[in-house]
Design an enzyme around this catalytic site. Structure first.
Site, short mmCIF file in Angstrom:
data_model
loop_
_atom_site.label_atom_id
_atom_site.label_comp_id
_atom_site.label_asym_id
_atom_site.label_seq_id
_atom_site.Cartn_x
_atom_site.Cartn_y
_atom_site.Cartn_z
N GLU A 176 0.82 -1.22 0.00
CA GLU A 176 0.00 0.00 0.00
C GLU A 176 0.85 1.26 0.00
OE1 GLU A 176 -2.85 -0.33 3.23
OE2 GLU A 176 -4.14 -1.61 2.03
N GLU A 377 -5.74 -8.23 -0.96
CA GLU A 377 -6.37 -8.02 0.34
C GLU A 377 -7.83 -7.66 0.10
OE1 GLU A 377 -4.69 -5.35 3.26
OE2 GLU A 377 -2.65 -5.88 2.65
C1 BGP Z 1 -4.48 -2.80 4.90
C2 BGP Z 1 -3.11 -3.25 5.32
C3 BGP Z 1 -3.07 -4.45 6.16
C4 BGP Z 1 -4.30 -4.74 6.97
C5 BGP Z 1 -5.60 -4.31 6.35
C6 BGP Z 1 -6.77 -4.27 7.27
O1 BGP Z 1 -4.55 -1.42 4.80
O2 BGP Z 1 -2.27 -3.51 4.21
O3 BGP Z 1 -1.85 -4.50 6.83
O4 BGP Z 1 -4.16 -4.62 8.29
O5 BGP Z 1 -5.52 -3.06 5.74
O6 BGP Z 1 -6.72 -3.13 8.06
P1 BGP Z 1 -6.94 -3.16 9.62
O7 BGP Z 1 -5.96 -4.13 10.15
O8 BGP Z 1 -6.68 -1.80 10.06
O9 BGP Z 1 -8.33 -3.59 9.81
#
Ligand code: BGP
Length: 479
Positions: A176, A377
């Site tokens: 990201e 993701e």
């Molecule tokens: C993305 C990231 C991850 C992950 C995911 C979910 O932005 O790449 O590392 O954590 O989001 O976000 P969160 O953990 O804040 O729910």
């Protein structure tokens, strides 16, 4: 007949700092996330300049994948994973990022992880830097603000490329990367945290610093891609973008234009840099109007052009609305906030759920670049509660994933070249934004809680069996 290709890469995704634990074991050094305390939706996590014994640092133990990797990968294999996206903790290999020799024990750990994947027929997909850099580099150089980081990152890349050249084919240079276009990227990805202690969302914003840091990251990424192409022609090098589709809130042309700008700065800028290898035309005005000057070396333009990626990956959780109108209801989001969309429902964390937006995004991205895409993701962060039978019946998670896979199938029918799908947090892990355990994404439940208690045992949720069936039928049976 499945619409997904026969070699479609079904799997799941995790990140080292959010699930490995063992933060100081076998020579590992402290990373930026190791200096972050726990938080919640209501209370932001903090970054501290030293470890406070009275605070809880969730990455220190996380779900202890470090000591459970065999059991966890066996569970992934049982679901039928073809790929497993994970990251390497830079600080296991170079504890401060500045050593001349890598830490052999750290290298051995990933040998074991990748060998275990191979044993189960799972192809690793490795993020080189997932929201994790040696804290020593943040302290000494203010993270990616310094050009020195490019060479240090390259040292790290050269070591892991050579070591894992026969074990890993798919690499992503930065997770990201576009979070650096937003203030939250100060702590999460650019590491501009020298001397700062306090809530992560209140770190004093340094816009000039963030965009300069991004320039260094683009050059580092391009150098890594170019080096990999020259030395390891079998590698496939990708980028990773947090894709936050946004819509104009109203048909007011001013909203349409504001949304176009938003899409350019938050999504397309970093994508264009990785795929087209040059600064897009619209950044000139943005930099001028924001008083940003990017320091570049004469060779940078050539490096950026030579190091364009082979495939495009992105995270997709939600969409947003953009408006110039006042008095509209706001909503949260993973790295960007926006206006409430009256047609969408939001998760418990305020992320607006929009499966059709995934089909739309896949088409937009593919139309622009025409290179293979992968959704690396996606998922629903939710509170999981055990039922009376002691099991987790997570039908809400199944509904979310099903709706998104249906839209991926539509995008494939539209003609998009989609390589694979790795839902986020395939096993429960620490939340990146809040540092919580309570925000769970997994097919596998982990007995670990926000106060640090829990025996770390693993249990299958209903979604585990559902996803197993999805993979077994190559996405045909989503029932
Ligand atoms: C993305 C990231 C991850 C992950 C995911 C979910 O932005 O790449 O590392 O954590 O989001 O976000 P969160 O953990 O804040 O729910």
């Amino acid at each position: 007949m499945s619409v997904f290709r026969d070699d479609f890469l079904w799997g799941g995704a995790c990140a080292a700092n959010q699930f490995e634990g063992a933060w100081d074991v076998d020579g590992k050094g402290p990373s930026v996330p190791d200096m972050c305390t726990n938080g919640s939706y209501a209370t932001p996590k903090w970054i501290t300049t030293s470890i406070h014994p009275d605070k809880l640092y969730p990455s220190h133990e996380a779900i202890d994948f470090y000591h459970h990797y065999e059991e966890d990968i066996a569970l992934f294999a049982e679901m039928g994973f073809k790929t497993f996206r994970t990251s390497i903790n830079w600080t296991r290999i170079f504890p401060t990022g500045m050593e001349t020799e890598p830490n052999e024990k750290g290298l051995e750990f990933y040998d074991k992880v990748f060998d275990c994947c191979k044993k189960h027929g799972i192809e690793p997909l490795v993020t080189i830097s997932h929201y994790e850099m040696p804290y020593a580099l943040a302290e000494k150089y203010n993270g990616w603000a310094s050009r020195e980081l490019i060479d240090l990152y390259m040292n790290y890349c050269k070591v892991i490329f050579e070591r894992y050249k026969d074990k890993v084919k798919y690499w992503l240079t930065f997770n990201e990367i576009n979070s650096g276009t937003m203030p939250l990227g100060m702590v999460l990805s650019t590491g501009l945290v020298k001397g700062y202690e306090g809530p992560v969302n209140e770190a004093p914003d340094d816009k000039q610093g963030r965009f300069q840091a991004l320039h260094h990251m683009f050059v580092a990424s391009a150098k890594a891609v170019q080096y990999a192409h020259e030395h390891y022609p079998q590698f496939r090098m990708g980028c990773m973008i947090c894709f936050i589709t946004s819509y104009p809130l109203t048909p007011d042309p001013a909203d349409v234009l504001a949304n176009q700008k938003q899409m350019q700065i938050t999504n397309w800028f970093c994508s264009d840099m990785h795929v087209r290898g040059e600064y897009p035309y619209y950044m000139k005005r943005f930099f001028a109007e924001n008083g940003i000057t990017i320091q570049q070396e004469p060779e940078d333009a050539t490096i950026l052009k030579a190091g364009v990626v082979d495939f495009y990956t992105f995270s997709y959780y939600m969409s947003n609305c953009i408006t110039t109108h006042k008095d509209v209801e706001a909503v949260g989001g993973n790295i960007v906030q926006g206006a409430k969309n009256p047609y969408l429902k939001a998760s418990d964390w305020g992320w607006q759920i929009d499966p059709i937006g995934l089909r739309y995004s896949l088409n937009e991205i593919y139309d622009r670049y025409h290179i293979p895409l992968m959704v690396v993701e996606n998922g629903l962060g939710a509170y999981d509660k055990k039922s009376e039978d002691g099991k987790i019946h997570d039908s809400y998670r199944i509904d979310y994933l099903r709706a998104h896979i249906e839209q991926m199938a539509e995008a494939v029918k539209d003609g998009v070249d989609l390589m694979g799908y790795t839902p986020w947090g395939c096993i429960d892990l620490v939340s990146a934004s809040t540092g919580e355990m309570a925000k769970r994404y997994g097919f596998i439940y982990v007995n670990k809680f926000d106060d640090g208690t829990g025996d770390l045992s693993r249990e299958k949720k209903d979604s585990f069996y559902w996803y197993q069936k999805v993979i077994a039928t190559n996405g045909e049976d989503l029932g």
